[in-house]
Design a protein around this motif. Structure first.
Motif, PDB file in Angstrom:
ATOM      1  N   LEU A  26       0.829  -1.207   0.000  1.00 38.27           N
ATOM      2  CA  LEU A  26       0.000   0.000   0.000  1.00 38.27           C
ATOM      3  C   LEU A  26       0.860   1.253   0.000  1.00 38.27           C
ATOM      4  O   LEU A  26       0.580   2.216  -0.732  1.00 38.27           O
ATOM      5  N   MET A  27       1.913   1.254   0.810  1.00 34.70           N
ATOM      6  CA  MET A  27       2.776   2.431   0.877  1.00 34.70           C
ATOM      7  C   MET A  27       3.563   2.620  -0.412  1.00 34.70           C
ATOM      8  O   MET A  27       3.715   3.744  -0.906  1.00 34.70           O
ATOM      9  N   ARG A  28       4.060   1.528  -0.963  1.00 26.60           N
ATOM     10  CA  ARG A  28       4.802   1.633  -2.230  1.00 26.60           C
ATOM     11  C   ARG A  28       3.894   2.116  -3.354  1.00 26.60           C
ATOM     12  O   ARG A  28       4.311   2.923  -4.194  1.00 26.60           O
ATOM     13  N   ALA A  29       2.662   1.604  -3.382  1.00 30.28           N
ATOM     14  CA  ALA A  29       1.726   2.010  -4.435  1.00 30.28           C
ATOM     15  C   ALA A  29       1.433   3.499  -4.373  1.00 30.28           C
ATOM     16  O   ALA A  29       1.152   4.127  -5.403  1.00 30.28           O
ATOM     17  N   ALA A  30       1.529   4.073  -3.178  1.00 31.04           N
ATOM     18  CA  ALA A  30       1.310   5.515  -3.016  1.00 31.04           C
ATOM     19  C   ALA A  30       2.565   6.323  -3.312  1.00 31.04           C
ATOM     20  O   ALA A  30       2.536   7.560  -3.243  1.00 31.04           O
ATOM     21  N   GLY A  31       3.669   5.637  -3.609  1.00 31.05           N
ATOM     22  CA  GLY A  31       4.905   6.327  -3.966  1.00 31.05           C
ATOM     23  C   GLY A  31       5.827   6.617  -2.803  1.00 31.05           C
ATOM     24  O   GLY A  31       6.819   7.328  -2.976  1.00 31.05           O
ATOM     25  N   HIS A  32       5.534   6.072  -1.626  1.00 28.08           N
ATOM     26  CA  HIS A  32       6.369   6.327  -0.457  1.00 28.08           C
ATOM     27  C   HIS A  32       7.530   5.334  -0.414  1.00 28.08           C
ATOM     28  O   HIS A  32       7.363   4.158  -0.720  1.00 28.08           O
ATOM     29  N   GLY A  33       8.693   5.811  -0.012  1.00 30.52           N
ATOM     30  CA  GLY A  33       9.884   4.968   0.031  1.00 30.52           C
ATOM     31  C   GLY A  33       9.985   4.213   1.344  1.00 30.52           C
ATOM     32  O   GLY A  33      10.094   4.822   2.411  1.00 30.52           O
ATOM     33  N   ILE A  34       9.952   2.892   1.294  1.00 34.81           N
ATOM     34  CA  ILE A  34      10.018   2.057   2.487  1.00 34.81           C
ATOM     35  C   ILE A  34      11.428   2.094   3.072  1.00 34.81           C
ATOM     36  O   ILE A  34      12.416   1.908   2.363  1.00 34.81           O
ATOM     37  N   GLU A  35      11.509   2.337   4.373  1.00 39.81           N
ATOM     38  CA  GLU A  35      12.800   2.366   5.061  1.00 39.81           C
ATOM     39  C   GLU A  35      12.956   1.235   6.065  1.00 39.81           C
ATOM     40  O   GLU A  35      14.057   0.742   6.276  1.00 39.81           O
ATOM     41  N   VAL A  36      11.868   0.847   6.739  1.00 39.92           N
ATOM     42  CA  VAL A  36      11.888  -0.264   7.687  1.00 39.92           C
ATOM     43  C   VAL A  36      10.673  -1.126   7.421  1.00 39.92           C
ATOM     44  O   VAL A  36       9.561  -0.604   7.299  1.00 39.92           O
ATOM     45  N   ALA A  37      10.870  -2.430   7.313  1.00 38.95           N
ATOM     46  CA  ALA A  37       9.761  -3.366   7.161  1.00 38.95           C
ATOM     47  C   ALA A  37      10.178  -4.684   7.799  1.00 38.95           C
ATOM     48  O   ALA A  37      11.013  -5.398   7.266  1.00 38.95           O
TER      49      ALA A  37
ATOM     50  N   ALA B  88       6.131  10.515  -0.033  1.00 35.96           N
ATOM     51  CA  ALA B  88       6.536  11.035  -1.330  1.00 35.96           C
ATOM     52  C   ALA B  88       6.471  12.551  -1.330  1.00 35.96           C
ATOM     53  O   ALA B  88       5.525  13.149  -0.808  1.00 35.96           O
ATOM     54  N   ARG B  89       7.476  13.186  -1.885  1.00 38.13           N
ATOM     55  CA  ARG B  89       7.563  14.655  -1.802  1.00 38.13           C
ATOM     56  C   ARG B  89       6.472  15.367  -2.575  1.00 38.13           C
ATOM     57  O   ARG B  89       6.221  16.544  -2.331  1.00 38.13           O
TER      58      ARG B  89
END
Length: 271
Positions: free
Chosen positions: A187-198, A268-269
């Motif tokens: 979900l976060m990747r689809a919104a364009g956010h960069g994953i840092e911890v998972a 995402a910026r």
């Protein structure tokens, strides 16, 4: 919080004082490693009694600020009576429902939550609305729990598994999403956010230690009955603690009760 009922796997404040929930244990490790720094302005989503808010307030220090929002004024009232510490940021509680329009809250360096998205029928839409409150490059971090075929241990754990299923069946019956935690990275990747911890942490029940499960079952019983998941007779609350203790003793080892999924990203910026 959301328009669904308060989290099934998070105890009401008065109950939580008598039986600490080990599912909260991963929070101190997770939220300390996501980049929260002194002076940050943080939004705690679905704050409940403010336990996570106080942890975050200590991480961002007295020059920071924590805005804590929840649907339940009764839960937040407990937060007003608890101290975060002298070296903690001020915490300002605001009533807000994630299913409706949020009040004007300003912009944030970080947006965090614990066991909140799993109770929403439209988590992706909520994430998008929350991301709009973050500054460019802000932290977006959640601890969520997911149904994962547990518990697991050395014995059959029939009673523990029955209770586990009742709890998650109640979450689903109330409109929550038991599988949300396993899709959170997507979900976060689809919104364009960069994953840092998972990552994920097991929530363990150790032999010989007091179990919080009977207390949790007591708090949940009215909701389980309301949703037709089980009955008071089937649960047998009067003897539940003893039966759980005996089953754990017979298993002769640690029980993996739950999984905490811990995901942090940078907004995402252009969100």
């Amino acid at each position: 919080m959301s328009h669904v009922a308060s989290p099934a796997l998070a105890l009401p404040p008065a109950v939580a004082q008598a039986a600490p929930n080990p599912a909260n244990g991963p929070s101190a490790r997770f939220f300390a490693e996501i980049g929260l720094a002194p002076g940050m302005r943080v939004l705690d989503v679905g704050c409940g009694n403010g336990d996570l808010s106080r942890l975050v307030a200590r991480l961002v220090g007295p020059d920071g600020e924590v805005i804590a929002i929840d649907r339940s004024p009764e839960a937040m009232a407990m937060g007003h009576t608890a101290e975060a510490g002298l070296q903690a940021a001020p915490i300002r509680y605001r009533q807000a429902d994630l299913a409706g329009a949020l009040p004007e809250l300003g912009r944030f360096d970080a947006i965090v939550g614990r066991r909140v998205l799993m109770y929403l029928p439209a988590a992706a839409a909520t994430l998008a609305r929350l991301a709009a409150l973050g500054k460019p490059g802000a932290i977006l971090a959640f601890q969520e729990h997911g149904r994962a075929g547990l518990p697991a241990g050395l014995g059959p754990l029939t009673l523990h598994r029955r209770l586990y299923d009742w709890l998650w069946d109640t979450v689903a019956a109330e409109g929550g999403d038991p599988g949300l935690a396993l899709r959170l990275v997507d979900l976060m990747r689809a919104a364009g956010h960069g994953i840092e911890v998972a990552r994920s942490e097991g929530v363990l029940l150790q032999p010989g230690e007091p179990s919080f499960l009977a207390t949790l079952a007591q708090a949940m019983l009215p909701r389980m009955i309301e949703r037709g998941v089980t009955s008071a007779d089937a649960l047998g609350l009067d003897t539940l603690a003893d039966r759980l203790r005996e089953e754990h003793r017979a298993a002769a080892g640690t029980i993996v009760w739950d999984l905490a999924f811990l995901v942090s990203a940078r907004i995402a910026r252009d969100a």
